[in-house]
Design a protein around this motif. Structure first.
Motif, PDB file in Angstrom:
ATOM      1  N   THR A  92     -53.392  21.089   6.962  1.00 39.98           N
ATOM      2  CA  THR A  92     -52.151  21.857   6.915  1.00 39.98           C
ATOM      3  C   THR A  92     -50.944  21.048   6.476  1.00 39.98           C
ATOM      4  O   THR A  92     -49.837  21.583   6.404  1.00 39.98           O
ATOM      5  CB  THR A  92     -51.845  22.441   8.314  1.00 39.98           C
ATOM      6  N   ASN A  93     -51.106  19.745   6.221  1.00 38.48           N
ATOM      7  CA  ASN A  93     -49.997  18.841   5.916  1.00 38.48           C
ATOM      8  C   ASN A  93     -49.052  18.663   7.101  1.00 38.48           C
ATOM      9  O   ASN A  93     -47.919  18.204   6.934  1.00 38.48           O
ATOM     10  CB  ASN A  93     -49.194  19.319   4.700  1.00 38.48           C
ATOM     11  N   LEU A  94     -49.516  19.023   8.305  1.00 41.74           N
ATOM     12  CA  LEU A  94     -48.744  18.807   9.520  1.00 41.74           C
ATOM     13  C   LEU A  94     -49.379  17.684  10.327  1.00 41.74           C
ATOM     14  O   LEU A  94     -50.602  17.613  10.461  1.00 41.74           O
ATOM     15  CB  LEU A  94     -48.695  20.080  10.368  1.00 41.74           C
ATOM     16  N   VAL A  95     -48.525  16.818  10.861  1.00 39.93           N
ATOM     17  CA  VAL A  95     -48.959  15.697  11.677  1.00 39.93           C
ATOM     18  C   VAL A  95     -48.133  15.719  12.959  1.00 39.93           C
ATOM     19  O   VAL A  95     -46.941  16.037  12.927  1.00 39.93           O
ATOM     20  CB  VAL A  95     -48.749  14.345  10.956  1.00 39.93           C
ATOM     21  N   VAL A  96     -48.765  15.404  14.087  1.00 41.94           N
ATOM     22  CA  VAL A  96     -48.049  15.425  15.358  1.00 41.94           C
ATOM     23  C   VAL A  96     -48.287  14.114  16.093  1.00 41.94           C
ATOM     24  O   VAL A  96     -49.379  13.539  16.022  1.00 41.94           O
ATOM     25  CB  VAL A  96     -48.480  16.635  16.222  1.00 41.94           C
ATOM     26  N   GLY A  97     -47.264  13.629  16.791  1.00 38.00           N
ATOM     27  CA  GLY A  97     -47.422  12.377  17.519  1.00 38.00           C
ATOM     28  C   GLY A  97     -46.166  11.995  18.271  1.00 38.00           C
ATOM     29  O   GLY A  97     -45.221  12.783  18.387  1.00 38.00           O
ATOM     30  N   ALA A  98     -46.140  10.762  18.788  1.00 41.90           N
ATOM     31  CA  ALA A  98     -45.010  10.258  19.556  1.00 41.90           C
ATOM     32  C   ALA A  98     -43.971   9.642  18.630  1.00 41.90           C
ATOM     33  O   ALA A  98     -44.311   9.048  17.604  1.00 41.90           O
ATOM     34  CB  ALA A  98     -45.483   9.221  20.575  1.00 41.90           C
ATOM     35  N   THR A  99     -42.697   9.774  18.997  1.00 41.20           N
ATOM     36  CA  THR A  99     -41.604   9.284  18.154  1.00 41.20           C
ATOM     37  C   THR A  99     -41.728   7.797  17.864  1.00 41.20           C
ATOM     38  O   THR A  99     -41.465   7.344  16.745  1.00 41.20           O
ATOM     39  CB  THR A  99     -40.254   9.560  18.840  1.00 41.20           C
ATOM     40  N   GLN A 100     -42.134   7.028  18.851  1.00 39.31           N
ATOM     41  CA  GLN A 100     -42.186   5.579  18.687  1.00 39.31           C
ATOM     42  C   GLN A 100     -43.199   5.153  17.634  1.00 39.31           C
ATOM     43  O   GLN A 100     -43.191   4.008  17.179  1.00 39.31           O
ATOM     44  CB  GLN A 100     -42.522   4.915  20.014  1.00 39.31           C
ATOM     45  N   LEU A 101     -44.092   6.075  17.229  1.00 41.29           N
ATOM     46  CA  LEU A 101     -45.097   5.734  16.217  1.00 41.29           C
ATOM     47  C   LEU A 101     -44.730   6.223  14.829  1.00 41.29           C
ATOM     48  O   LEU A 101     -45.503   6.056  13.894  1.00 41.29           O
ATOM     49  CB  LEU A 101     -46.451   6.337  16.611  1.00 41.29           C
ATOM     50  N   ALA A 102     -43.561   6.843  14.702  1.00 42.37           N
ATOM     51  CA  ALA A 102     -43.211   7.479  13.435  1.00 42.37           C
ATOM     52  C   ALA A 102     -43.254   6.506  12.271  1.00 42.37           C
ATOM     53  O   ALA A 102     -43.749   6.826  11.188  1.00 42.37           O
ATOM     54  CB  ALA A 102     -41.822   8.115  13.548  1.00 42.37           C
ATOM     55  N   LYS A 103     -42.766   5.293  12.482  1.00 46.14           N
ATOM     56  CA  LYS A 103     -42.701   4.333  11.383  1.00 46.14           C
ATOM     57  C   LYS A 103     -44.083   3.854  10.940  1.00 46.14           C
ATOM     58  O   LYS A 103     -44.239   3.332   9.844  1.00 46.14           O
ATOM     59  CB  LYS A 103     -41.847   3.132  11.784  1.00 46.14           C
ATOM     60  N   ASP A 104     -45.093   4.039  11.794  1.00 44.42           N
ATOM     61  CA  ASP A 104     -46.446   3.590  11.467  1.00 44.42           C
ATOM     62  C   ASP A 104     -47.321   4.717  10.926  1.00 44.42           C
ATOM     63  O   ASP A 104     -48.505   4.513  10.689  1.00 44.42           O
ATOM     64  CB  ASP A 104     -47.119   2.998  12.710  1.00 44.42           C
ATOM     65  N   ALA A 105     -46.748   5.902  10.746  1.00 42.00           N
ATOM     66  CA  ALA A 105     -47.533   7.050  10.284  1.00 42.00           C
ATOM     67  C   ALA A 105     -47.684   6.991   8.767  1.00 42.00           C
ATOM     68  O   ALA A 105     -46.785   7.382   8.019  1.00 42.00           O
ATOM     69  CB  ALA A 105     -46.861   8.348  10.714  1.00 42.00           C
ATOM     70  N   SER A 106     -48.806   6.487   8.314  1.00 42.60           N
ATOM     71  CA  SER A 106     -49.034   6.364   6.875  1.00 42.60           C
ATOM     72  C   SER A 106     -49.319   7.730   6.266  1.00 42.60           C
ATOM     73  O   SER A 106     -49.906   8.604   6.894  1.00 42.60           O
ATOM     74  CB  SER A 106     -50.208   5.418   6.612  1.00 42.60           C
ATOM     75  N   GLY A 107     -48.878   7.904   5.020  1.00 41.05           N
ATOM     76  CA  GLY A 107     -49.135   9.142   4.306  1.00 41.05           C
ATOM     77  C   GLY A 107     -48.192  10.268   4.644  1.00 41.05           C
ATOM     78  O   GLY A 107     -48.388  11.403   4.211  1.00 41.05           O
ATOM     79  N   VAL A 108     -47.147  10.000   5.426  1.00 37.51           N
ATOM     80  CA  VAL A 108     -46.191  11.028   5.821  1.00 37.51           C
ATOM     81  C   VAL A 108     -44.945  10.924   4.950  1.00 37.51           C
ATOM     82  O   VAL A 108     -44.453   9.832   4.671  1.00 37.51           O
ATOM     83  CB  VAL A 108     -45.809  10.878   7.317  1.00 37.51           C
ATOM     84  N   ASP A 109     -44.419  12.075   4.505  1.00 42.75           N
ATOM     85  CA  ASP A 109     -43.250  12.088   3.633  1.00 42.75           C
ATOM     86  C   ASP A 109     -41.950  12.377   4.372  1.00 42.75           C
ATOM     87  O   ASP A 109     -40.882  11.941   3.946  1.00 42.75           O
ATOM     88  CB  ASP A 109     -43.427  13.148   2.534  1.00 42.75           C
ATOM     89  N   CYS A 110     -42.027  13.159   5.462  1.00 44.92           N
ATOM     90  CA  CYS A 110     -40.812  13.563   6.160  1.00 44.92           C
ATOM     91  C   CYS A 110     -41.103  13.684   7.654  1.00 44.92           C
ATOM     92  O   CYS A 110     -42.257  13.832   8.064  1.00 44.92           O
ATOM     93  CB  CYS A 110     -40.263  14.876   5.613  1.00 44.92           C
ATOM     94  N   VAL A 111     -40.032  13.608   8.455  1.00 44.42           N
ATOM     95  CA  VAL A 111     -40.179  13.577   9.906  1.00 44.42           C
ATOM     96  C   VAL A 111     -39.226  14.563  10.558  1.00 44.42           C
ATOM     97  O   VAL A 111     -38.049  14.636  10.194  1.00 44.42           O
ATOM     98  CB  VAL A 111     -39.909  12.164  10.456  1.00 44.42           C
TER      99      VAL A 111
END
Length: 525
Positions: free
Chosen positions: A370-389
């Motif tokens: 779905t092009n949706l990813v969910v997780g904890a804020t502190q990991l946002a910078k390590d989320a590879s392949g993500v374009d927007c937050v």
């Protein structure tokens, strides 16, 4: 006389004594002592993965394979429930792969087992067994099912034909649950099974993974186990879900003494961590457990404060290089007609994902395709392949979010503190998601835990902007369809298949439903 100063003084004195006994050190020492029992039991069946039942169970061992979330309230007398928001399907898949599993929890109510183990999990195993049996009968995936079509005497869990495969669908409860309560629970099993089957849960993958029916077993510190007679899991005709209650059978407050200092045992000390842990997490505790326990009660509070502050500074300056968990399904071989149930999961890929994942409370989960990813804020910078937050964390406005091509910070708090906080922000959420998903961007939705608010935000996005087969359509399906609670539940089940740590609160899910039904903030205040 009841309000006399003497009585008030006695009351205050008793409260003071209780607060003194419920010290941080007493809680941590009690947890540490109970963890020894968990370690001993885990060594009896080392091949079985160890799972923590959130949140209390997570304190009682230094390393868990994964977590689960079975609530005691779903097993309370006259409040029995099979909740499709907490299906814990990953537990069944893991048990099928490994031949069973062990679940750790505790209770402070003077009982040997919490209601999550006495009734919630037994209900869960029974309902899953029945749904699996129905699936196999429907699709003829077992010899027993084939025989059932031609021989009415062969029924679920009740077959004497040695050529057929017995599949136990009966309710297994511990002996301390009364026959009256058992009968009342059994009356509801068929309805709960229908709810599960209607929810869109991936029964097919569980049916393929499980070779034997699920069945709970109970072990506490009062259980007698002959070490020379411990059975091999493969010898059982069921897949064991071994329920390990860590609470000592002794009184709730038992004086204990070491060579250096004394302390009081607290049964179920890991429960309600906000009231005693002072910001300490299970991971931080076990990282410094020896130092905290050996230093004694006098310096415990200061040591915990120092540990938390050092960890906060570390996170703020460098961040954590936490592993990312990404579980993506194989493409469905057909269409089920609703959002989107996979007819068959790629079990080899699933096994690889389970093998690679030992428990880490921080994870990033891709929601299928779905092009949706969910997780904890502190990991946002390590989320590879993500374009927007889309950051829904009310406490964290991380500078790293500005590095993404598009980002939006919204301060959303739990329904416990504001019953309409999520509802007020959902129009901005859906608008931001629509603008970015329509351009083919991959959107990370995050909150402080990655388990509640971010899950509900994804639920609102999936329902508002995707059709009933999981395809992004900018809201056309939503505009032409009346969203029911059943449809919302199906989409939540879809999310939970990937985000296995999801724990959406009822209040936040209700706000999502109110938004989808067009209700404004005033009607929910």
């Amino acid at each position: 006389m009841e309000n006399s100063p003497a009585n008030l003084s006695i009351y205050k004195a008793s409260r003071t004594i209780k607060r003194k006994e419920n010290t941080l050190y007493n809680a941590l020492k009690s947890i540490y002592e109970d963890s020894v029992f968990v370690g001993e039991i885990s060594q009896l069946w080392p091949e079985l993965p160890l799972l923590a039942n959130l949140r209390c169970g997570l304190w009682y061992y230094k390393k868990f394979h994964s977590t689960c979330y079975f609530k005691s309230t779903d097993g309370h007398t006259n409040n029995w429930s099979f909740n499709t928001s907490r299906l814990n399907l990953h537990v069944a898949l893991l048990a099928g792969q490994k031949g069973g599993c062990m679940i750790v929890d505790s209770t402070r109510k003077g009982k040997r087992f919490p209601d999550s183990m006495s009734k919630t999990i037994p209900i869960w195993t029974c309902v899953l067994n029945r749904a699996i049996w129905n699936y196999r009968v429907k699709f003829g995936s077992t010899r027993s099912a084939e025989k059932n079509e031609s021989n009415d005497s062969i029924e679920c869990g009740n077959t004497n034909n040695e050529d057929s495969y017995s599949w136990d669908c009966s309710l297994h409860l511990p002996l301390w649950v009364s026959n009256t309560e058992r009968a009342l629970i059994e009356e509801r099993l068929d309805g709960w099974t229908e709810d599960l089957e209607a929810s869109g849960a991936d029964i097919a993958s569980i049916a393929l993974s499980l070779k034997k029916p699920l069945r709970p077993l109970w072990i506490s510190q009062k259980t007698v186990i002959w070490l020379n007679e411990v059975p091999d899991c493969d010898s059982w005709d069921f897949t064991p879900i071994i329920l390990v209650s860590t609470s000592s059978p002794s009184s709730n407050f038992q004086q204990s003494t070491t060579s250096e200092f004394s302390w009081r045992y607290i049964a179920g000390a890991g429960d309600d961590e906000e009231s005693w842990a002072r910001g300490l997490s299970p991971n931080l505790f076990w990282r410094h457990a020896y130092d905290l326990i050996s230093s004694g009660p006098d310096t415990c509070n200061k040591k915990v404060a120092d540990i938390i502050e050092k960890d906060r500074v570390y996170r703020a300056q460098r961040g954590e290089n936490a592993p990312q968990i990404s579980i993506k399904p194989s493409k469905s071989s057909g269409s089920s007609g609703h959002f989107p149930v996979r007819e068959q999961l790629d079990l080899e890929r699933l096994r690889m994902n389970i093998d690679e994942k030992s428990y880490d409370n921080d994870s990033i989960s891709w929601l299928g395709e779905t092009n949706l990813v969910v997780g904890a804020t502190q990991l946002a910078k390590d989320a590879s392949g993500v374009d927007c937050v889309l950051n829904c964390d009310s406490e964290t406005n991380s500078p790293c979010l500005e590095e993404f091509e598009a980002h939006l910070n919204l301060s959303i708090v739990s329904s416990k503190f504001d019953r309409s906080s999520l509802l007020r922000n959902l129009p901005s959420v859906v608008n931001f998601a629509k603008n970015n998903l329509s351009k083919g961007k991959r959107l990370l939705v995050c909150c402080s835990s990655g388990e509640d608010i971010s899950i509900c935000v994804c639920l609102a996005i999936l329902t508002s902007l995707f059709d009933d087969r999981g395809r992004f359509d900018e809201g056309r399906f939503f505009s032409e369809t009346r969203i029911t609670k059943l449809e919302l539940r199906r989409r939540l089940v879809f999310i939970c298949q990937f985000a296995v740590n999801a724990r959406p609160s009822r209040g936040n899910v209700k706000q999502v439903f109110n938004y989808l039904c067009g209700e404004n903030v005033a009607t929910t205040s």
